[in-house]
Design a protein around this motif. Sequence first.
Motif, mmCIF file in Angstrom:
data_model
loop_
_atom_site.group_PDB
_atom_site.id
_atom_site.type_symbol
_atom_site.label_atom_id
_atom_site.label_comp_id
_atom_site.label_asym_id
_atom_site.label_seq_id
_atom_site.Cartn_x
_atom_site.Cartn_y
_atom_site.Cartn_z
ATOM 1 N N GLY A 9 0.809 -1.216 0.000
ATOM 2 C CA GLY A 9 0.000 0.000 0.000
ATOM 3 C C GLY A 9 0.840 1.263 0.000
ATOM 4 N N HIS A 10 1.969 1.245 0.700
ATOM 5 C CA HIS A 10 2.857 2.404 0.712
ATOM 6 C C HIS A 10 3.579 2.586 -0.615
ATOM 7 C CE1 HIS A 10 2.847 2.202 5.319
ATOM 8 N NE2 HIS A 10 2.330 3.378 4.974
ATOM 9 N N ALA A 11 3.763 1.489 -1.370
ATOM 10 C CA ALA A 11 4.458 1.563 -2.652
ATOM 11 C C ALA A 11 3.544 2.054 -3.771
ATOM 12 C CB ALA A 11 5.031 0.191 -3.011
ATOM 13 N N PHE A 12 2.311 1.572 -3.788
ATOM 14 C CA PHE A 12 1.364 1.944 -4.839
ATOM 15 C C PHE A 12 0.441 3.043 -4.320
ATOM 16 C CE2 PHE A 12 1.713 -2.725 -6.387
ATOM 17 C CZ PHE A 12 2.914 -2.436 -7.011
ATOM 18 N N VAL A 13 0.866 4.269 -4.511
ATOM 19 C CA VAL A 13 0.082 5.416 -4.021
ATOM 20 C C VAL A 13 -0.372 6.323 -5.154
ATOM 21 C CG1 VAL A 13 1.155 5.409 -1.742
ATOM 22 C CG2 VAL A 13 2.214 6.717 -3.597
ATOM 23 N N GLN A 14 0.081 6.007 -6.363
ATOM 24 C CA GLN A 14 -0.354 6.751 -7.535
ATOM 25 C C GLN A 14 -0.273 5.846 -8.754
ATOM 26 O OE1 GLN A 14 2.347 10.044 -7.810
ATOM 27 N NE2 GLN A 14 4.057 8.810 -8.543
ATOM 28 N N GLU A 15 -0.873 6.271 -9.827
ATOM 29 C CA GLU A 15 -0.930 5.438 -11.019
ATOM 30 C C GLU A 15 0.454 5.174 -11.581
ATOM 31 O OE1 GLU A 15 -3.181 5.284 -15.368
ATOM 32 O OE2 GLU A 15 -3.860 6.666 -13.801
ATOM 33 N N ILE A 16 0.711 3.906 -11.928
ATOM 34 C CA ILE A 16 1.978 3.498 -12.544
ATOM 35 C C ILE A 16 1.626 2.937 -13.917
ATOM 36 C CG2 ILE A 16 4.090 2.159 -12.280
ATOM 37 C CD1 ILE A 16 3.447 1.940 -9.299
ATOM 38 N N SER A 35 -4.691 -5.544 -0.930
ATOM 39 C CA SER A 35 -3.662 -5.229 -1.922
ATOM 40 C C SER A 35 -4.224 -5.241 -3.334
ATOM 41 C CB SER A 35 -2.512 -6.233 -1.824
ATOM 42 O OG SER A 35 -1.750 -6.011 -0.659
ATOM 43 N N LEU A 36 -5.150 -6.156 -3.605
ATOM 44 C CA LEU A 36 -5.753 -6.207 -4.936
ATOM 45 C C LEU A 36 -6.553 -4.947 -5.225
ATOM 46 C CD1 LEU A 36 -6.846 -9.939 -5.286
ATOM 47 C CD2 LEU A 36 -4.694 -8.830 -5.903
ATOM 48 N N GLY A 37 -7.117 -4.342 -4.179
ATOM 49 C CA GLY A 37 -7.791 -3.061 -4.353
ATOM 50 C C GLY A 37 -6.829 -1.985 -4.816
ATOM 51 N N ARG A 38 -5.638 -1.936 -4.206
ATOM 52 C CA ARG A 38 -4.604 -0.974 -4.612
ATOM 53 C C ARG A 38 -4.162 -1.231 -6.048
ATOM 54 N NH1 ARG A 38 -2.598 3.587 -1.692
ATOM 55 N NH2 ARG A 38 -3.263 3.307 0.463
ATOM 56 N N ILE A 39 -3.938 -2.495 -6.363
ATOM 57 C CA ILE A 39 -3.496 -2.863 -7.707
ATOM 58 C C ILE A 39 -4.534 -2.468 -8.745
ATOM 59 C CG2 ILE A 39 -3.030 -4.851 -9.199
ATOM 60 C CD1 ILE A 39 -1.757 -6.185 -6.681
ATOM 61 N N ILE A 97 -6.560 -14.649 -0.686
ATOM 62 C CA ILE A 97 -7.410 -13.927 -1.643
ATOM 63 C C ILE A 97 -8.786 -14.588 -1.710
ATOM 64 C CG2 ILE A 97 -7.695 -13.451 -4.109
ATOM 65 C CD1 ILE A 97 -4.675 -13.047 -4.223
ATOM 66 N N THR A 98 -9.828 -13.764 -1.791
ATOM 67 C CA THR A 98 -11.198 -14.266 -1.826
ATOM 68 C C THR A 98 -11.911 -13.760 -3.081
ATOM 69 O OG1 THR A 98 -12.265 -12.397 -0.689
ATOM 70 C CG2 THR A 98 -11.205 -14.085 0.697
ATOM 71 N N ASN A 99 -13.182 -14.079 -3.189
ATOM 72 C CA ASN A 99 -13.983 -13.610 -4.329
ATOM 73 C C ASN A 99 -14.047 -12.092 -4.396
ATOM 74 O OD1 ASN A 99 -14.617 -16.242 -5.122
ATOM 75 N ND2 ASN A 99 -16.387 -16.338 -3.756
ATOM 76 N N THR A 100 -13.956 -11.421 -3.255
ATOM 77 C CA THR A 100 -13.948 -9.954 -3.236
ATOM 78 C C THR A 100 -12.742 -9.426 -3.996
ATOM 79 O OG1 THR A 100 -15.087 -9.910 -1.106
ATOM 80 C CG2 THR A 100 -13.903 -7.916 -1.753
ATOM 81 N N GLY A 101 -11.590 -10.094 -3.832
ATOM 82 C CA GLY A 101 -10.408 -9.695 -4.573
ATOM 83 C C GLY A 101 -10.601 -9.823 -6.068
ATOM 84 N N LEU A 102 -11.278 -10.889 -6.497
ATOM 85 C CA LEU A 102 -11.543 -11.055 -7.927
ATOM 86 C C LEU A 102 -12.512 -10.001 -8.435
ATOM 87 C CD1 LEU A 102 -11.671 -14.898 -8.615
ATOM 88 C CD2 LEU A 102 -9.736 -13.331 -8.478
ATOM 89 N N LEU A 103 -13.442 -9.575 -7.596
ATOM 90 C CA LEU A 103 -14.346 -8.490 -7.983
ATOM 91 C C LEU A 103 -13.562 -7.208 -8.222
ATOM 92 C CD1 LEU A 103 -17.197 -7.351 -8.399
ATOM 93 C CD2 LEU A 103 -17.316 -6.981 -5.916
ATOM 94 N N LEU A 104 -12.583 -6.940 -7.372
ATOM 95 C CA LEU A 104 -11.742 -5.750 -7.536
ATOM 96 C C LEU A 104 -10.916 -5.840 -8.819
ATOM 97 C CD1 LEU A 104 -10.600 -5.421 -3.825
ATOM 98 C CD2 LEU A 104 -12.086 -3.817 -5.057
ATOM 99 N N ILE A 105 -10.372 -7.014 -9.096
ATOM 100 C CA ILE A 105 -9.629 -7.209 -10.345
ATOM 101 C C ILE A 105 -10.533 -6.997 -11.552
ATOM 102 C CG2 ILE A 105 -8.502 -8.969 -11.783
ATOM 103 C CD1 ILE A 105 -7.324 -10.161 -9.229
ATOM 104 N N ALA A 106 -11.732 -7.556 -11.496
ATOM 105 C CA ALA A 106 -12.690 -7.428 -12.597
ATOM 106 C C ALA A 106 -13.138 -5.984 -12.791
ATOM 107 C CB ALA A 106 -13.899 -8.320 -12.335
ATOM 108 N N TRP A 107 -13.087 -5.215 -11.716
ATOM 109 C CA TRP A 107 -13.473 -3.795 -11.789
ATOM 110 C C TRP A 107 -12.368 -2.924 -12.382
ATOM 111 C CZ3 TRP A 107 -10.909 -0.023 -8.728
ATOM 112 C CH2 TRP A 107 -11.409 1.269 -8.875
ATOM 113 N N GLY A 108 -11.104 -3.185 -12.009
ATOM 114 C CA GLY A 108 -10.044 -2.257 -12.376
ATOM 115 C C GLY A 108 -9.064 -2.687 -13.442
ATOM 116 N N LEU A 109 -8.996 -3.978 -13.771
ATOM 117 C CA LEU A 109 -7.937 -4.461 -14.666
ATOM 118 C C LEU A 109 -8.517 -5.018 -15.960
ATOM 119 C CD1 LEU A 109 -5.591 -6.230 -12.059
ATOM 120 C CD2 LEU A 109 -5.552 -3.851 -12.859
#
Length: 420
Positions: free
Chosen positions: A109-116, A134-138, A156-168
């Motif tokens: 979380g401290h490493a990913f604080v802005q778009e890369i 962490s998947l939310g940050r990613i 990692i749970t299904n919530t993490g996959l929801l975050l991946i499906a939302w942002g990636l």
Amino acid sequence: METHISCLFPELLAMIFGYLDVRDKGRAAQVCTAWRDAAYHKSVWRGVEAKLHLRRANPSLFPSLQARGIRRVQILSLRRSLSYVIQGMANIESLNLSGCYNLTDNGLGHAFVQEIGSLRALNLSLCKQITDSSLGRIAQYLKGLEVLELGGCSNITNTGLLLIAWGLQRLKSLNLRSCRHLSDVGIGHLAGMTRSAAEGCLGLEQLTLQDCQKLTDLSLKHISRGLTGLRLLNLSFCGGISDAGLLHLSHMGSLRSLNLRSCDNISDTGIMHLAMGSLRLSGLDVSFCDKVGDQSLAYIAQGLDGLKSLSLCSCHISDDGINRMVRQMHGLRTLNIGQCVRITDKGLELIAEHLSQLTGIDLYGCTRITKRGLERITQLPCLKVLNLGLWQMTDSEKVRDCSDFAWWSCLCQPSTLGTM
């Protein structure tokens, strides 16, 4: 007039240095100023991945990497903050943190604080402290990511996959090996079945779900409906997958490689579903599916005759099944039939007669084959890899000639054939 190497133009030196391995590139840069300048040319380091132990501060490290155009980094041990890497590599393209057991959500979380925007590949395999947080940050800051490795991230749970499906949405390859909490709901998120919450990763081309024990045939239904561009699917050790699920996959025209190793509920019926559909597979692995037998080989010959690689290790197949398959499989390059104890010399003779393009064959543990069958196999014109572990001659075939025995022993070294 003699021409010394010191007279070469820097561009020529750079071309020469480009053929050296990474360690020798570094050594060449220490010879003299001229060689250092040539060795630091970006063309010399194109595609190189820097492997780093981050133990203490080194102010010159990242400027040196950037000067050489290095954009791919693997962290072998992480004793400093990950943000130290991200801040030092502004244009980082690939970050491999596999096995960094001490990496936490807080550190990431401290490493990913802005778009890369430059980062395309991230490997977090075996980073066991990483969670959905962490998947939310990613998903928020690495929207250009194309490859994400999460094998062994068991929190990692299904919530993490929801975050991946939302942002990636640009993701092309996703590895979820041994993520034991994932279920059909999470795969539905990836496949865009919950559009109100997330678009899904509809551009996925490679998906590894090995050892995700909670998955059922419903996951395969989601995949067939939403991930229509998928080319590689690994379902090995997914005990909840059955023949009915393969019916969903049977019309995925883009699928080229399917791994069903140790899926205990897959039988001849499932292989029939695959063969009767519109698949154009080039690789299929059903090793250790103990309900797969000779009838499956007949189905494969009828509907999956474009296969280049076929793995049937420990399946209940016999010479009869080999006979029904080989006459239609002329393009087969790799055949793994290790521990198929019903295969005899007759089966090897059929293989040698019809599979002339074979480059690799696994006969590990095929205890009923003899020297006669092996002589036929070794005559295959393209054969490069032969695995004969646990093979033994019968008493009647043992010879006193030690040189003859040594020749066969050299073929008995364990080797790795093409697997998916």
